[in-house]
Enzyme design. Structure first.
Site, PDB file in Angstrom:
ATOM      1  CB  SER A  88       3.472  -5.099   2.376  1.00  0.00           C
ATOM      2  OG  SER A  88       3.467  -5.742   3.634  1.00  0.00           O
ATOM      3  CE  LYS A 163       2.367  -4.337   6.687  1.00  0.00           C
ATOM      4  NZ  LYS A 163       3.374  -5.229   6.106  1.00  0.00           N
ATOM      5  CE  LYS A 231       6.515  -1.958  -0.433  1.00  0.00           C
ATOM      6  NZ  LYS A 231       5.741  -3.086   0.179  1.00  0.00           N
TER       7      LYS A 231
END
Length: 280
Positions: A88, A163, A231
């Site tokens: 990701s 995502k 993140k």
């Protein structure tokens, strides 16, 4: 297929297990392993031994290093090789990585996943794919070992965009569940009973079911580490700035995750936001 796998972490290891169980010949790099696989000394060697190279590493710089650092996978690719990045990472960086790999005469898909360690272990991940339709069809047999809900979103970077959207929704929903259950607790109700009641109403969700249970049980062993979700929300905030887009609740939840990490909870499950709110 001869598959190379780079990144045997919480998610990568069970994914690699499933590929071996499905009969694929695996070469691996990064992390100790007792898999029935050839252990390589570099990402380059992984690529040299493989038709398909899968990456499952934590962040954008890790993907860049695995591909393009000295001894990286790009040095070992042959014309026609396929790189699938299931990490990701930044959608913008992904477009650049895809262009560089395609200049080598190879194919590239970004295919981040959702479903956590349980989905990785059970082979039921949701897989969001960016890339060309013909390349997607080439990779479908691999994806079908790893997941159940497999969707081609669009061109390069589109999987990563999906995502990021997923992580916005999941992060904000975890924060909402934490606030609701904390409110119930402070108001004198049993949050476990409140959660059970809400599961039968319009507030019901998979996050209330799974993460709500972790909150009321204070069972914060990581299915997905809080620092990694922070993140991902950072990617969302960065992209929002590039798009001149306001994502105020995403930014606020990222700040709450910053507080959790400052308190030493970064390696816990992202449901540990409940702890952060309780301390506040």
């Amino acid at each position: 297929m001869r598959i190379g796998f780079i990144g045997l972490g919480v998610m990568g290891r069970p994914m690699a297990d499933n590929l071996v169980a499905a009969g694929h010949e695996l070469s691996v790099y990064r992390g100790r392993t007792d898999l029935a696989a050839h252990v390589c000394t570099s990402a380059k060697e992984v690529a040299e031994r493989s038709e398909v190279v899968i990456l499952m590493v934590p962040d954008t710089p890790d993907v860049e290093a695995a591909l393009f650092a000295p001894g990286g996978a790009a040095e070992g690719l042959r014309a026609g090789s396929l790189v699938i990045d299931m990490s990701s990472i930044s959608p913008t960086a992904t477009i650049g990585f895809a262009q560089l790999i395609e200049k080598l005469g190879c194919d590239y898909l970004d295919a981040p996943v959702s479903g956590g360690e349980l989905g990785a272990r059970d082979g039921t991940l949701t897989i969001m794919v960016g890339g060309r339709p013909d390349v997607f069809e080439r990779a479908r047999p691999v994806f079908e070992v790893l997941g159940k809900n497999i969707t081609l979103i669009g061109g390069a970077g589109a999987g990563q965009t999906a995502k990021v959207a997923n992580q916005i929704i999941v992060g904000l929903t975890i924060e909402a569940v934490a606030e609701g259950l904390l409110f119930a607790e402070r108001a004198g109700a049993d949050p476990a009973v409140v959660r059970q009641a809400l599961m039968g109403g319009f507030a019901s969700s998979r996050i209330l079911e799974v993460h709500g249970e972790r909150m009321v049980s204070e069972a914060f062993e990581p299915g997905f580490r809080l620092r990694l979700h922070r993140k991902d929300l950072g990617l969302a905030v960065q992209a929002a700035a590039e798009l001149d887009l306001a994502l105020p609740n995403t930014a606020a939840t990222q700040q709450l995750m910053n507080a959790a990490i400052a308190d030493g909870d970064g390696e816990l499950d992202h449901s540990a936001l409940y702890k952060t709110l309780r301390r506040g």
